[in-house]
Scaffold this active site. Sequence first.
Site, PDB file in Angstrom:
ATOM      1  N   CYS A  48       0.472   4.677   6.909  1.00 12.32           N
ATOM      2  CA  CYS A  48      -0.148   4.537   8.242  1.00 12.32           C
ATOM      3  C   CYS A  48       0.828   3.815   9.180  1.00 12.32           C
ATOM      4  CB  CYS A  48      -1.453   3.769   8.134  1.00 12.32           C
ATOM      5  SG  CYS A  48      -2.519   4.411   6.824  1.00 12.32           S
ATOM      6  N   CYS A 104       0.408   0.005  10.320  1.00 10.68           N
ATOM      7  CA  CYS A 104      -0.134  -1.005   9.407  1.00 10.68           C
ATOM      8  C   CYS A 104       0.926  -1.922   8.801  1.00 10.68           C
ATOM      9  CB  CYS A 104      -0.928  -0.319   8.298  1.00 10.68           C
ATOM     10  SG  CYS A 104      -1.746  -1.512   7.211  1.00 10.68           S
ATOM     11  N   CYS A 111     -19.096   2.874   7.982  1.00 14.90           N
ATOM     12  CA  CYS A 111     -18.435   2.192   9.094  1.00 14.90           C
ATOM     13  C   CYS A 111     -17.170   2.990   9.354  1.00 14.90           C
ATOM     14  CB  CYS A 111     -18.105   0.757   8.690  1.00 14.90           C
ATOM     15  SG  CYS A 111     -17.087  -0.116   9.897  1.00 14.90           S
ATOM     16  N   ARG A 158     -18.336  -1.615  17.460  1.00 12.84           N
ATOM     17  CA  ARG A 158     -17.643  -2.906  17.304  1.00 12.84           C
ATOM     18  C   ARG A 158     -16.373  -2.984  18.121  1.00 12.84           C
ATOM     19  NH1 ARG A 158     -16.601  -3.610  11.573  1.00 12.84           N
ATOM     20  NH2 ARG A 158     -18.868  -3.523  11.593  1.00 12.84           N
ATOM     21  N   CYS A 184     -19.571  -5.159   3.146  1.00 13.08           N
ATOM     22  CA  CYS A 184     -18.806  -3.973   3.527  1.00 13.08           C
ATOM     23  C   CYS A 184     -17.503  -4.017   2.736  1.00 13.08           C
ATOM     24  CB  CYS A 184     -18.518  -3.970   5.028  1.00 13.08           C
ATOM     25  SG  CYS A 184     -17.570  -2.522   5.555  1.00 13.08           S
ATOM     26  N   CYS A 216       0.832  -1.209   0.000  1.00  7.13           N
ATOM     27  CA  CYS A 216       0.000   0.000   0.000  1.00  7.13           C
ATOM     28  C   CYS A 216       0.868   1.262   0.000  1.00  7.13           C
ATOM     29  CB  CYS A 216      -0.923   0.000   1.217  1.00  7.13           C
ATOM     30  SG  CYS A 216      -2.054   1.403   1.229  1.00  7.13           S
ATOM     31  N   CYS A 240     -16.817  -8.321   5.252  1.00  6.85           N
ATOM     32  CA  CYS A 240     -16.065  -7.074   5.107  1.00  6.85           C
ATOM     33  C   CYS A 240     -14.821  -7.350   4.281  1.00  6.85           C
ATOM     34  CB  CYS A 240     -15.651  -6.553   6.471  1.00  6.85           C
ATOM     35  SG  CYS A 240     -17.029  -6.401   7.612  1.00  6.85           S
TER      36      CYS A 240
HETATM   37  N1  SAM Z   1      -6.798   0.611   3.304  1.00  4.25           N
HETATM   38  C1  SAM Z   1      -8.048   0.843   3.890  1.00  4.25           C
HETATM   39  C2  SAM Z   1      -8.093   2.089   4.747  1.00  4.25           C
HETATM   40  O1  SAM Z   1      -7.094   2.476   5.310  1.00  4.25           O
HETATM   41  O2  SAM Z   1      -9.178   2.627   4.895  1.00  4.25           O
HETATM   42  C3  SAM Z   1      -8.595  -0.298   4.705  1.00  4.25           C
HETATM   43  C4  SAM Z   1      -7.779  -1.213   5.480  1.00  4.25           C
HETATM   44  S1  SAM Z   1      -7.191  -0.652   7.028  1.00  4.25           S
HETATM   45  C5  SAM Z   1      -6.272  -2.047   7.424  1.00  4.25           C
HETATM   46  C6  SAM Z   1      -8.598  -0.572   8.109  1.00  4.25           C
HETATM   47  C7  SAM Z   1      -8.372  -0.202   9.546  1.00  4.25           C
HETATM   48  O3  SAM Z   1      -7.837  -1.286  10.254  1.00  4.25           O
HETATM   49  C8  SAM Z   1      -7.439   0.929   9.853  1.00  4.25           C
HETATM   50  O4  SAM Z   1      -8.017   2.177   9.632  1.00  4.25           O
HETATM   51  C9  SAM Z   1      -7.175   0.706  11.315  1.00  4.25           C
HETATM   52  O5  SAM Z   1      -8.153   1.332  12.110  1.00  4.25           O
HETATM   53  C10 SAM Z   1      -7.276  -0.810  11.453  1.00  4.25           C
HETATM   54  N2  SAM Z   1      -5.947  -1.398  11.631  1.00  4.25           N
HETATM   55  C11 SAM Z   1      -4.995  -1.560  10.684  1.00  4.25           C
HETATM   56  N3  SAM Z   1      -3.884  -2.090  11.213  1.00  4.25           N
HETATM   57  C12 SAM Z   1      -4.124  -2.281  12.526  1.00  4.25           C
HETATM   58  C13 SAM Z   1      -3.354  -2.788  13.613  1.00  4.25           C
HETATM   59  N4  SAM Z   1      -2.096  -3.181  13.460  1.00  4.25           N
HETATM   60  N5  SAM Z   1      -3.930  -2.845  14.823  1.00  4.25           N
HETATM   61  C14 SAM Z   1      -5.203  -2.431  15.005  1.00  4.25           C
HETATM   62  N6  SAM Z   1      -5.965  -1.936  14.016  1.00  4.25           N
HETATM   63  C15 SAM Z   1      -5.438  -1.857  12.799  1.00  4.25           C
HETATM   64 FE1  SF4 Z   2      -2.880   1.193   3.398  1.00  2.97          FE
HETATM   65 FE2  SF4 Z   2      -2.798  -0.013   5.758  1.00  2.97          FE
HETATM   66 FE3  SF4 Z   2      -3.113   2.616   5.634  1.00  2.97          FE
HETATM   67 FE4  SF4 Z   2      -5.128   0.999   4.852  1.00  2.97          FE
HETATM   68  S1  SF4 Z   2      -4.314   1.188   6.926  1.00  2.97           S
HETATM   69  S2  SF4 Z   2      -4.357   2.820   3.793  1.00  2.97           S
HETATM   70  S3  SF4 Z   2      -3.941  -0.706   3.996  1.00  2.97           S
HETATM   71  S4  SF4 Z   2      -1.306   1.464   4.954  1.00  2.97           S
END
Ligand code: SAM
Ligand code: SF4
Length: 335
Positions: free
Chosen positions: A70, A73, A201, A274, A141, A66, A110
């Site tokens: 973030c 992530c 959501c 949730r 979702c 990606c 989802c």
């Molecule tokens: N890429 C998309 C986005 O950012 O909207 C969707 C996927 S992203 C993985 C969805 C959510 O998962 C993130 O906004 C975050 O709140 C949660 N998330 C991701 N990595 C996580 C982690 N290591 N621990 C807890 N929550 C996590």
């Molecule tokens: Fe990409 Fe992970 Fe950020 Fe979603 S949470 S936009 S998958 S880096």
Amino acid sequence: MNTIDLPSLAEATPTIRHDWSSSEAAAIYHAPFMDLIYRAQTIHRQSFDPNQVQCNQLLNIKTGGCAEDCGYCSQSSHHDTALPASKLMDPAEVIEAAKAARAGGATRYCMGAAWRSPKDRDMAPVIEMVKGVRALGMETCMTLGMLSDDQARQLAEAGLDYYNHNIDTSEQFYPSVVKTRSFGDRLDTLQRVQDAGIKVCCGGILGLGEKPTDRVEMLRTLANLPKHPESVPINMLIPIAGTPIAQIATPVDPIAFVRTIALARILMPKSDVRLAAGRTAMSDEMQALCFLAGANSIFIGDQLLTTPNPGEDKDRNLFDRLGITPRDDRGVQRS
Ligand code: SAM
Ligand code: SF4
Ligand code: DTB
């Protein structure tokens, strides 16, 4: 499990507000714990059966690589997390996986893709997934990153029920978590999704190094949107080796986590709240407290997107001991 008579709350209807001040929301978050839980549970019972929990299952339809950064992530190409990237899954495979999730008790499926935003060529397979999963009688979702107006419209036309797009934390703390997009970008996509008629959501993560005020402000932002998100996932950080936040994060105080759930329930009385990522690291007692504080939704199954989830046996055992049953949403129009 036996049922017992409880005072009727049926006539009380919750007040839906969109004008919460910072001091009001903070006062609720910091209230004596027993008062906070009592208020949250009372509000919860005005709209929901407290012994039912809505069950979702996740599938990562496109893993890793990606472009966003973030800090928490596993799927960001900016971090060295040893997660191999994959292409978008075939729609037929996704539909087969959704059938298995339905057999396991999930009512909402989802689907997540590790994208900054979908490319136009991605829309056809994604739409096929939405239609195929819906045809199984499940709610759908998707979480695909930022959307244009046209992409939101296409997803709405395909029948997508929910779009997940988290704000994750407060506006003030956001730049410490993500640098490749702004808090405002997030709100723009949420607006597009709502305008297209898709349910929202939207929630966040605890354990990023944020302060209590960031948790309060995150929820206040959501509650003060023109329409409350229909689902509010509250994640507890799953520390991922190789991500910058895992290096600095300290575990979240379980009581503070429960306070955040209670605040979400009080500020957004009719939304599904949730208890999302992080349950493998939570005790059964902590999860029970979250349900008492108004959480009424979880992810089920062995896997979240890239990390493990408690799985069927453990969750069935927890539900049985608490007298909780999965909510049957088939044919129910909730908003
Ligand atoms: N890429 C998309 C986005 O950012 O909207 C969707 C996927 S992203 C993985 C969805 C959510 O998962 C993130 O906004 C975050 O709140 C949660 N998330 C991701 N990595 C996580 C982690 N290591 N621990 C807890 N929550 C996590
Ligand atoms: Fe990409 Fe992970 Fe950020 Fe979603 S949470 S936009 S998958 S880096
Ligand atoms: C949400 O708030 N949590 C889910 C879903 N929405 C997409 C994702 C949790 C991801 C946990 C870390 C992982 O498995 O990679």
